[in-house]
Design a protein around this motif. Structure first.
Motif, PDB file in Angstrom:
ATOM      1  N   GLY A   1      35.759  41.278  23.103  1.00 53.70           N
ATOM      2  CA  GLY A   1      34.692  40.987  24.059  1.00 53.70           C
ATOM      3  C   GLY A   1      34.740  39.561  24.571  1.00 53.70           C
ATOM      4  N   CYS A   2      34.913  38.638  23.666  1.00 53.37           N
ATOM      5  CA  CYS A   2      34.974  37.223  24.067  1.00 53.37           C
ATOM      6  C   CYS A   2      36.235  36.917  24.865  1.00 53.37           C
ATOM      7  N   ALA A   3      37.352  37.531  24.480  1.00 57.59           N
ATOM      8  CA  ALA A   3      38.592  37.318  25.223  1.00 57.59           C
ATOM      9  C   ALA A   3      38.476  37.870  26.645  1.00 57.59           C
ATOM     10  N   GLY A   4      37.779  38.977  26.810  1.00 54.41           N
ATOM     11  CA  GLY A   4      37.527  39.506  28.146  1.00 54.41           C
ATOM     12  C   GLY A   4      36.697  38.561  28.984  1.00 54.41           C
ATOM     13  N   ALA A   5      35.696  37.953  28.376  1.00 51.19           N
ATOM     14  CA  ALA A   5      34.869  36.976  29.098  1.00 51.19           C
ATOM     15  C   ALA A   5      35.698  35.753  29.491  1.00 51.19           C
ATOM     16  N   VAL A   6      36.572  35.301  28.602  1.00 52.03           N
ATOM     17  CA  VAL A   6      37.450  34.171  28.919  1.00 52.03           C
ATOM     18  C   VAL A   6      38.367  34.530  30.077  1.00 52.03           C
ATOM     19  N   TYR A   7      38.940  35.740  30.044  1.00 59.43           N
ATOM     20  CA  TYR A   7      39.839  36.209  31.099  1.00 59.43           C
ATOM     21  C   TYR A   7      39.138  36.179  32.456  1.00 59.43           C
ATOM     22  N   TRP A   8      37.981  36.808  32.541  1.00 59.22           N
ATOM     23  CA  TRP A   8      37.309  36.898  33.837  1.00 59.22           C
ATOM     24  C   TRP A   8      36.769  35.562  34.313  1.00 59.22           C
ATOM     25  N   THR A   9      36.380  34.689  33.398  1.00 62.08           N
ATOM     26  CA  THR A   9      35.933  33.354  33.788  1.00 62.08           C
ATOM     27  C   THR A   9      37.072  32.574  34.425  1.00 62.08           C
ATOM     28  N   ALA A  10      38.276  32.768  33.940  1.00 69.03           N
ATOM     29  CA  ALA A  10      39.436  32.054  34.484  1.00 69.03           C
ATOM     30  C   ALA A  10      39.989  32.717  35.740  1.00 69.03           C
ATOM     31  N   VAL A  11      39.985  34.055  35.785  1.00 68.56           N
ATOM     32  CA  VAL A  11      40.670  34.774  36.856  1.00 68.56           C
ATOM     33  C   VAL A  11      39.789  35.006  38.078  1.00 68.56           C
ATOM     34  N   MET A  12      38.505  35.206  37.897  1.00 63.16           N
ATOM     35  CA  MET A  12      37.633  35.563  39.024  1.00 63.16           C
ATOM     36  C   MET A  12      37.646  34.540  40.158  1.00 63.16           C
ATOM     37  N   PRO A  13      37.545  33.238  39.883  1.00 60.68           N
ATOM     38  CA  PRO A  13      37.601  32.278  40.997  1.00 60.68           C
ATOM     39  C   PRO A  13      38.931  32.326  41.756  1.00 60.68           C
ATOM     40  N   VAL A  14      40.027  32.487  41.052  1.00 63.08           N
ATOM     41  CA  VAL A  14      41.336  32.564  41.700  1.00 63.08           C
ATOM     42  C   VAL A  14      41.421  33.815  42.562  1.00 63.08           C
TER      43      VAL A  14
ATOM     44  N   LEU B   1      46.335  34.303  28.790  1.00 62.59           N
ATOM     45  CA  LEU B   1      45.105  33.673  28.297  1.00 62.59           C
ATOM     46  C   LEU B   1      44.279  34.662  27.483  1.00 62.59           C
ATOM     47  N   PHE B   2      44.218  35.906  27.941  1.00 60.93           N
ATOM     48  CA  PHE B   2      43.467  36.934  27.226  1.00 60.93           C
ATOM     49  C   PHE B   2      44.026  37.145  25.823  1.00 60.93           C
ATOM     50  N   PHE B   3      45.334  37.364  25.723  1.00 55.60           N
ATOM     51  CA  PHE B   3      45.905  37.694  24.418  1.00 55.60           C
ATOM     52  C   PHE B   3      45.872  36.523  23.447  1.00 55.60           C
ATOM     53  N   VAL B   4      46.074  35.314  23.950  1.00 55.90           N
ATOM     54  CA  VAL B   4      45.985  34.143  23.065  1.00 55.90           C
ATOM     55  C   VAL B   4      44.565  33.982  22.546  1.00 55.90           C
ATOM     56  N   SER B   5      43.587  34.058  23.465  1.00 61.07           N
ATOM     57  CA  SER B   5      42.196  33.893  23.026  1.00 61.07           C
ATOM     58  C   SER B   5      41.766  35.059  22.136  1.00 61.07           C
ATOM     59  N   TYR B   6      42.242  36.269  22.424  1.00 60.29           N
ATOM     60  CA  TYR B   6      41.906  37.425  21.587  1.00 60.29           C
ATOM     61  C   TYR B   6      42.394  37.235  20.153  1.00 60.29           C
ATOM     62  N   GLU B   7      43.637  36.858  19.997  1.00 59.78           N
ATOM     63  CA  GLU B   7      44.192  36.693  18.649  1.00 59.78           C
ATOM     64  C   GLU B   7      43.479  35.577  17.887  1.00 59.78           C
ATOM     65  N   GLU B   8      43.207  34.474  18.561  1.00 60.52           N
ATOM     66  CA  GLU B   8      42.538  33.357  17.887  1.00 60.52           C
ATOM     67  C   GLU B   8      41.102  33.714  17.505  1.00 60.52           C
ATOM     68  N   LEU B   9      40.383  34.328  18.437  1.00 59.39           N
ATOM     69  CA  LEU B   9      38.997  34.688  18.155  1.00 59.39           C
ATOM     70  C   LEU B   9      38.900  35.792  17.110  1.00 59.39           C
ATOM     71  N   LYS B  10      39.799  36.761  17.171  1.00 56.74           N
ATOM     72  CA  LYS B  10      39.818  37.841  16.180  1.00 56.74           C
ATOM     73  C   LYS B  10      40.035  37.262  14.790  1.00 56.74           C
TER      74      LYS B  10
ATOM     75  N   ARG C   1      48.039  36.039  39.349  1.00 53.36           N
ATOM     76  CA  ARG C   1      46.817  36.003  38.565  1.00 53.36           C
ATOM     77  C   ARG C   1      46.927  36.842  37.316  1.00 53.36           C
ATOM     78  N   GLU C   2      47.737  37.891  37.360  1.00 52.16           N
ATOM     79  CA  GLU C   2      47.822  38.800  36.220  1.00 52.16           C
ATOM     80  C   GLU C   2      48.515  38.169  35.015  1.00 52.16           C
ATOM     81  N   VAL C   3      49.648  37.559  35.225  1.00 53.54           N
ATOM     82  CA  VAL C   3      50.421  37.036  34.095  1.00 53.54           C
ATOM     83  C   VAL C   3      49.681  35.897  33.384  1.00 53.54           C
ATOM     84  N   PRO C   4      49.215  34.867  34.098  1.00 57.67           N
ATOM     85  CA  PRO C   4      48.480  33.818  33.386  1.00 57.67           C
ATOM     86  C   PRO C   4      47.180  34.338  32.768  1.00 57.67           C
TER      87      PRO C   4
END
Length: 80
Positions: free
Chosen positions: A36-49, A8-17, A1-4
């Motif tokens: 902030g948005c990248a953190g929300a994307v991360y937890w939305t993807a990782v929490m169910p897993v 996802l966090f860093f890609v979304s962070y760079e794009e959103l920034k 769960r950590e690597v994917p």
């Protein structure tokens, strides 16, 4: 769960920034909003897993007579 999740966090962070920086012409706003948005994307993807993994581990520790598989755990998480 950590690597994917981190990928996802860093890609979304760079794009959103970059997007926010272009919209506001402010480096600081891009960093804050992008992070902030990248953190929300991360937890939305990782929490169910993570919830599915925890359910499977808890079922095994509880010593239930039947073992819980990934699909059964996913169905239980989805129902709740």
């Amino acid at each position: 769960r950590e690597v994917p999740g981190n990928a996802l966090f860093f890609v979304s962070y760079e794009e959103l920034k970059s997007l926010v920086r272009q919209m506001t012409n402010s480096e600081e706003t891009g960093v804050v909003v992008g992070g902030g948005c990248a953190g929300a994307v991360y937890w939305t993807a990782v929490m169910p897993v993570d919830a599915i993994k925890t359910r499977i581990q808890a079922a095994r520790c509880a010593g239930t007579s039947t073992t819980m598989g990934i699909f059964q755990a996913a169905q239980n998480v989805y129902r709740e």
